[in-house]
Enzyme design. Structure first.
Site, PDB file in Angstrom:
ATOM      1  N   GLY A  11       0.822  -1.211   0.000  1.00 12.03           N
ATOM      2  CA  GLY A  11       0.000   0.000   0.000  1.00 12.03           C
ATOM      3  C   GLY A  11       0.850   1.253   0.000  1.00 12.03           C
ATOM      4  N   GLY A  14      -0.542   4.856  -0.616  1.00 10.58           N
ATOM      5  CA  GLY A  14      -1.594   5.391   0.249  1.00 10.58           C
ATOM      6  C   GLY A  14      -1.067   6.407   1.245  1.00 10.58           C
ATOM      7  N   VAL A  16      -0.724   6.221   4.570  1.00  8.20           N
ATOM      8  CA  VAL A  16       0.241   5.665   5.522  1.00  8.20           C
ATOM      9  C   VAL A  16       1.452   5.088   4.796  1.00  8.20           C
ATOM     10  N   SER A 108      -6.964  -0.072  14.033  1.00  2.27           N
ATOM     11  CA  SER A 108      -7.519   1.286  14.003  1.00  2.27           C
ATOM     12  C   SER A 108      -8.292   1.552  15.280  1.00  2.27           C
ATOM     13  N   SER A 109      -8.348   2.823  15.670  1.00  6.31           N
ATOM     14  CA  SER A 109      -9.109   3.194  16.877  1.00  6.31           C
ATOM     15  C   SER A 109     -10.593   2.891  16.701  1.00  6.31           C
ATOM     16  N   CYS A 110     -11.039   2.802  15.423  1.00  5.61           N
ATOM     17  CA  CYS A 110     -12.481   2.642  15.194  1.00  5.61           C
ATOM     18  C   CYS A 110     -12.936   1.203  15.349  1.00  5.61           C
ATOM     19  N   TYR A 137     -15.755  -3.259   8.486  1.00  7.29           N
ATOM     20  CA  TYR A 137     -14.313  -2.955   8.454  1.00  7.29           C
ATOM     21  C   TYR A 137     -13.696  -3.331   9.788  1.00  7.29           C
ATOM     22  N   LYS A 141     -10.712  -6.005  10.600  1.00  8.29           N
ATOM     23  CA  LYS A 141      -9.476  -5.553  11.263  1.00  8.29           C
ATOM     24  C   LYS A 141      -9.206  -6.353  12.530  1.00  8.29           C
ATOM     25  N   THR A 165      -4.940   6.124  15.772  1.00 10.42           N
ATOM     26  CA  THR A 165      -6.137   6.952  15.837  1.00 10.42           C
ATOM     27  C   THR A 165      -6.382   7.524  14.436  1.00 10.42           C
ATOM     28  N   HIS A 180     -11.936  10.579   4.534  1.00  6.96           N
ATOM     29  CA  HIS A 180     -12.114  10.893   5.960  1.00  6.96           C
ATOM     30  C   HIS A 180     -12.364  12.384   6.125  1.00  6.96           C
ATOM     31  N   TRP A 203     -20.827  17.483   7.599  1.00  4.01           N
ATOM     32  CA  TRP A 203     -21.728  16.372   7.910  1.00  4.01           C
ATOM     33  C   TRP A 203     -21.938  16.239   9.426  1.00  4.01           C
ATOM     34  N   ARG A 210     -12.916  13.847  17.917  1.00  2.00           N
ATOM     35  CA  ARG A 210     -11.965  12.964  17.263  1.00  2.00           C
ATOM     36  C   ARG A 210     -10.551  13.347  17.659  1.00  2.00           C
ATOM     37  N   ASP A 270     -23.215  10.923  12.676  1.00  2.00           N
ATOM     38  CA  ASP A 270     -22.091  11.386  13.493  1.00  2.00           C
ATOM     39  C   ASP A 270     -21.050  10.286  13.710  1.00  2.00           C
TER      40      ASP A 270
HETATM   41  N1  LIG Z   1      -6.464   6.881   7.435  1.00  2.00           N
HETATM   42  C1  LIG Z   1      -6.732   6.722   8.721  1.00  2.00           C
HETATM   43  O1  LIG Z   1      -7.276   7.641   9.392  1.00  2.00           O
HETATM   44  C2  LIG Z   1      -6.395   5.444   9.400  1.00  2.00           C
HETATM   45  C3  LIG Z   1      -5.865   4.346   8.702  1.00  2.00           C
HETATM   46  N2  LIG Z   1      -5.569   3.189   9.383  1.00  2.00           N
HETATM   47  C4  LIG Z   1      -5.033   2.017   8.686  1.00  2.00           C
HETATM   48  O2  LIG Z   1      -3.839   2.342   7.984  1.00  2.00           O
HETATM   49  C5  LIG Z   1      -3.734   1.519   6.810  1.00  2.00           C
HETATM   50  C6  LIG Z   1      -3.537   2.403   5.600  1.00  2.00           C
HETATM   51  O3  LIG Z   1      -4.609   3.284   5.533  1.00  2.00           O
HETATM   52  P1  LIG Z   1      -4.519   4.582   4.577  1.00  2.00           P
HETATM   53  O4  LIG Z   1      -3.109   4.796   4.176  1.00  2.00           O
HETATM   54  O5  LIG Z   1      -5.293   5.669   5.232  1.00  2.00           O
HETATM   55  O6  LIG Z   1      -5.362   4.077   3.313  1.00  2.00           O
HETATM   56  P2  LIG Z   1      -5.224   4.519   1.791  1.00  2.00           P
HETATM   57  O7  LIG Z   1      -6.533   4.203   1.154  1.00  2.00           O
HETATM   58  O8  LIG Z   1      -4.654   5.879   1.684  1.00  2.00           O
HETATM   59  O9  LIG Z   1      -4.112   3.484   1.227  1.00  2.00           O
HETATM   60  C7  LIG Z   1      -4.427   2.130   1.107  1.00  2.00           C
HETATM   61  C8  LIG Z   1      -3.515   1.546   0.040  1.00  2.00           C
HETATM   62  O10 LIG Z   1      -3.834   0.176  -0.130  1.00  2.00           O
HETATM   63  C9  LIG Z   1      -3.918  -0.089  -1.523  1.00  2.00           C
HETATM   64  N3  LIG Z   1      -4.832  -1.193  -1.781  1.00  2.00           N
HETATM   65  C10 LIG Z   1      -6.151  -1.261  -1.499  1.00  2.00           C
HETATM   66  N4  LIG Z   1      -6.639  -2.444  -1.913  1.00  2.00           N
HETATM   67  C11 LIG Z   1      -5.598  -3.128  -2.464  1.00  2.00           C
HETATM   68  C12 LIG Z   1      -5.465  -4.411  -3.082  1.00  2.00           C
HETATM   69  N5  LIG Z   1      -6.509  -5.223  -3.241  1.00  2.00           N
HETATM   70  N6  LIG Z   1      -4.254  -4.783  -3.547  1.00  2.00           N
HETATM   71  C13 LIG Z   1      -3.189  -3.956  -3.432  1.00  2.00           C
HETATM   72  N7  LIG Z   1      -3.228  -2.738  -2.846  1.00  2.00           N
HETATM   73  C14 LIG Z   1      -4.440  -2.336  -2.382  1.00  2.00           C
HETATM   74  C15 LIG Z   1      -4.431   1.194  -2.140  1.00  2.00           C
HETATM   75  O11 LIG Z   1      -4.111   1.241  -3.507  1.00  2.00           O
HETATM   76  P3  LIG Z   1      -5.187   1.877  -4.545  1.00  2.00           P
HETATM   77  O12 LIG Z   1      -5.578   3.206  -3.982  1.00  2.00           O
HETATM   78  O13 LIG Z   1      -4.417   1.965  -5.833  1.00  2.00           O
HETATM   79  O14 LIG Z   1      -6.334   0.929  -4.595  1.00  2.00           O
HETATM   80  C16 LIG Z   1      -3.680   2.226  -1.311  1.00  2.00           C
HETATM   81  O15 LIG Z   1      -2.411   2.474  -1.862  1.00  2.00           O
HETATM   82  C17 LIG Z   1      -5.018   0.705   6.748  1.00  2.00           C
HETATM   83  O16 LIG Z   1      -4.771  -0.586   7.271  1.00  2.00           O
HETATM   84  C18 LIG Z   1      -5.970   1.473   7.641  1.00  2.00           C
HETATM   85  O17 LIG Z   1      -6.919   0.603   8.215  1.00  2.00           O
HETATM   86  C19 LIG Z   1      -5.774   3.071  10.735  1.00  2.00           C
HETATM   87  C20 LIG Z   1      -6.292   4.126  11.444  1.00  2.00           C
HETATM   88  C21 LIG Z   1      -6.633   5.372  10.834  1.00  2.00           C
HETATM   89  C1  LIG Z   2     -10.260   6.548  10.835  1.00  2.00           C
HETATM   90  C2  LIG Z   2     -11.150   5.476  11.454  1.00  2.00           C
HETATM   91  O1  LIG Z   2     -12.407   6.021  11.801  1.00  2.00           O
HETATM   92  C3  LIG Z   2     -13.325   6.168  10.731  1.00  2.00           C
HETATM   93  O2  LIG Z   2     -14.539   6.635  11.343  1.00  2.00           O
HETATM   94  P1  LIG Z   2     -14.757   8.195  11.583  1.00  2.00           P
HETATM   95  O3  LIG Z   2     -13.711   8.761  12.456  1.00  2.00           O
HETATM   96  O4  LIG Z   2     -16.191   8.380  11.999  1.00  2.00           O
HETATM   97  O5  LIG Z   2     -14.553   8.723  10.105  1.00  2.00           O
HETATM   98  P2  LIG Z   2     -14.722  10.099   9.368  1.00  2.00           P
HETATM   99  O6  LIG Z   2     -13.381  10.785   9.355  1.00  2.00           O
HETATM  100  O7  LIG Z   2     -15.348   9.801   8.049  1.00  2.00           O
HETATM  101  O8  LIG Z   2     -15.794  10.987  10.203  1.00  2.00           O
HETATM  102  C4  LIG Z   2     -15.425  11.613  11.384  1.00  2.00           C
HETATM  103  C5  LIG Z   2     -16.549  12.582  11.776  1.00  2.00           C
HETATM  104  O9  LIG Z   2     -16.497  13.708  10.884  1.00  2.00           O
HETATM  105  C6  LIG Z   2     -17.804  14.017  10.437  1.00  2.00           C
HETATM  106  N1  LIG Z   2     -17.758  14.716   9.135  1.00  2.00           N
HETATM  107  C7  LIG Z   2     -18.167  15.999   8.933  1.00  2.00           C
HETATM  108  N2  LIG Z   2     -18.033  16.338   7.630  1.00  2.00           N
HETATM  109  C8  LIG Z   2     -17.497  15.232   7.016  1.00  2.00           C
HETATM  110  C9  LIG Z   2     -17.131  14.989   5.659  1.00  2.00           C
HETATM  111  O10 LIG Z   2     -17.294  15.847   4.732  1.00  2.00           O
HETATM  112  N3  LIG Z   2     -16.593  13.755   5.398  1.00  2.00           N
HETATM  113  C10 LIG Z   2     -16.403  12.810   6.369  1.00  2.00           C
HETATM  114  N4  LIG Z   2     -15.831  11.623   6.030  1.00  2.00           N
HETATM  115  N5  LIG Z   2     -16.772  13.012   7.670  1.00  2.00           N
HETATM  116  C11 LIG Z   2     -17.313  14.221   7.972  1.00  2.00           C
HETATM  117  C12 LIG Z   2     -18.481  12.647  10.361  1.00  2.00           C
HETATM  118  O11 LIG Z   2     -19.884  12.804  10.306  1.00  2.00           O
HETATM  119  C13 LIG Z   2     -17.980  12.019  11.647  1.00  2.00           C
HETATM  120  O12 LIG Z   2     -18.748  12.489  12.732  1.00  2.00           O
HETATM  121  C14 LIG Z   2     -13.656   4.866  10.031  1.00  2.00           C
HETATM  122  O13 LIG Z   2     -14.464   5.161   8.901  1.00  2.00           O
HETATM  123  C15 LIG Z   2     -12.380   4.155   9.623  1.00  2.00           C
HETATM  124  O14 LIG Z   2     -11.934   4.627   8.324  1.00  2.00           O
HETATM  125  C16 LIG Z   2     -11.236   4.333  10.535  1.00  2.00           C
HETATM  126  O15 LIG Z   2     -10.245   3.588  10.408  1.00  2.00           O
END
Ligand SMILES: NC(=O)C1=CN([C@@H]2O[C@H](COP(=O)(O)OP(=O)(O)OC[C@H]3O[C@@H](n4cnc5c(N)ncnc54)[C@H](OP(=O)(O)O)[C@@H]3O)[C@@H](O)[C@H]2O)C=CC1
Ligand SMILES: C[C@H]1O[C@H](OP(=O)(O)OP(=O)(O)OC[C@H]2O[C@@H](n3cnc4c(=O)[nH]c(N)nc43)[C@H](O)[C@@H]2O)[C@@H](O)[C@@H](O)C1=O
Length: 309
Positions: A11, A14, A16, A108-110, A137, A141, A165, A180, A203, A210, A270
């Site tokens: 990944g 992405g 991370v 993930s924290s979620c 999800y 996880k 988180t 997000h 939203w 958070r 929410d």
């Molecule tokens: N973002 C956040 O707030 C948080 C993230 N995490 C965890 O961190 C990790 C990374 O998340 P994040 O970087 O945000 O996610 P992104 O969506 O930014 O990155 C995910 C990556 O995985 C790749 N991917 C998805 N499906 C496949 C597949 N079938 N085969 C190969 N590659 C694949 C995507 O490639 P492509 O886009 O080309 O499909 C992308 O490069 C995850 O495990 C997530 O649960 C945990 C807590 C919070």
């Molecule tokens: C990161 C972790 O946690 C994720 O859950 P979450 O924290 O609820 O994700 P969120 O960032 O989408 O929302 C945070 C808050 O924000 C508000 N909110 C306002 N306006 C927008 C808006 O425009 N978009 C989004 N997405 N949210 C909005 C939204 O309504 C909510 O109250 C998992 O999906 C999962 O991905 C996971 O791993």
């Protein structure tokens, strides 16, 4: 792990994965193994097995997953549970089978119970019902976390689990609906500023709290844990910086110099009211986050503005 180690970052494009690659490259890593989703679909078990048999990485950062915000999680439950179960099962198993020394899995924290005591301790996992908007999800996880523990116990496989988180930073997913909250509001408020749109919709009620961690802090923690941690218990990775969604929206508007109105659409969910992590375990290991939310948002907004200019 050293600069000659064969390190696979799954990944890597992405949020991370790209931050981990930037950090490893800055530290002089000369043997990174990288594959795009198109080059290697991690849902394809045979392809993953063939990849590990040939490349035999020594270290694996598993940052590939099907990831999205609250709307994406509740709209595509089958994809979230199927893809994440398949990706993690394939990578963890083939990594163990082909002699990977250490693997870092990202929970993930979620995935903690919706209403557990705050701040959330690692031992609260599985002690109560999940948040419904992302339960598919979360179940996937939790299965990945348990698989790391099982392979550690039965095979002695050094698979460790970090529980980040909410993350934000450069290289995030800015999709208008599936992202997000931080990237979604940066994009929406930035666009409103440029087009002089008088109001922006946020939203939900704006009241949920958070905790946010900059992704470069997460990358630092990931390398720290890969270097120094090898226990089967998961480790929370948080910043302790908690804000309401309304405060976050206001901070982004201030950073973008947007003076229009922020309106709250309570027809949107929410999600979890609050999910701040207890970071005592990581703190006791000697790691702390360094990037405060305000400068972190400014850096992220500047990076976003550069990509759209
Ligand atoms: N973002 C956040 O707030 C948080 C993230 N995490 C965890 O961190 C990790 C990374 O998340 P994040 O970087 O945000 O996610 P992104 O969506 O930014 O990155 C995910 C990556 O995985 C790749 N991917 C998805 N499906 C496949 C597949 N079938 N085969 C190969 N590659 C694949 C995507 O490639 P492509 O886009 O080309 O499909 C992308 O490069 C995850 O495990 C997530 O649960 C945990 C807590 C919070
Ligand atoms: C990161 C972790 O946690 C994720 O859950 P979450 O924290 O609820 O994700 P969120 O960032 O989408 O929302 C945070 C808050 O924000 C508000 N909110 C306002 N306006 C927008 C808006 O425009 N978009 C989004 N997405 N949210 C909005 C939204 O309504 C909510 O109250 C998992 O999906 C999962 O991905 C996971 O791993």
């Amino acid at each position: 792990m050293n600069s000659d180690s064969r390190i696979y970052v799954a990944g890597h494009r992405g949020l991370v994965g790209s931050a981990i690659v930037r950090r490893l490259q800055a530290d002089g890593a000369a043997n990174l193994i990288l594959r795009t989703h198109h080059e290697l679909d991690l849902v394809d078990q045979a392809a993953v097995e063939a990849f590990f048999a040939i490349e035999q990485p020594e270290y694996v950062f598993l940052a590939a997953a099907k990831v999205g915000g609250i709307h994406a999680n509740s709209t595509y439950p089958a994809e979230f549970i199927h893809d994440n179960l398949a990706i993690q099962t394939n990578v963890i198993h083939s990594a163990w089978k082909h002699g990977t020394k250490k693997l870092l899995f990202l929970g993930s924290s979620c995935i903690y119970p919706r209403d557990c005591p705050q701040p959330i301790k690692e031992e609260y996992l599985l002690t109560g019902p999940l948040e419904q908007t992302n339960e598919w999800y979360a179940v996937a996880k939790i299965a990945g976390l348990k698989m790391c523990q099982a392979y550690h116990r039965q095979y002695g496989f050094d698979a460790i689990v970090a529980m980040p988180t909410n993350l934000y930073g450069p290289g995030d997913n800015y999709h208008p609906d599936n992202s997000h909250v931080v990237p979604a509001l940066i994009r929406r408020i930035h666009d409103a500023k440029i087009t002089a749109t008088p109001r922006v919709t946020i939203w939900g009620s704006g009241t949920p709290l958070r905790e946010f961690l900059h992704v470069e802090d997460l990358a630092d923690a990931a390398l720290f844990l890969m270097q120094y941690y090898n226990d089967e218990h998961p480790v929370n990775v948080g910043s302790g910086q908690e804000v309401s969604i309304a405060e976050l929206a206001g901070a982004i508007a201030d950073a973008v110099n947007y003076e229009g109105e922020l309106v709250f659409d309570t027809s949107r969910p929410d999600g979890t009211p609050r999910k701040r992590l207890n970071i005592d375990r990581l703190d006791s290991l000697g790691w702390r986050a360094r990037i405060a939310l305000k400068p972190g948002l400014e850096q992220t907004i500047n990076a976003f503005a550069l990509t759209t200019s």
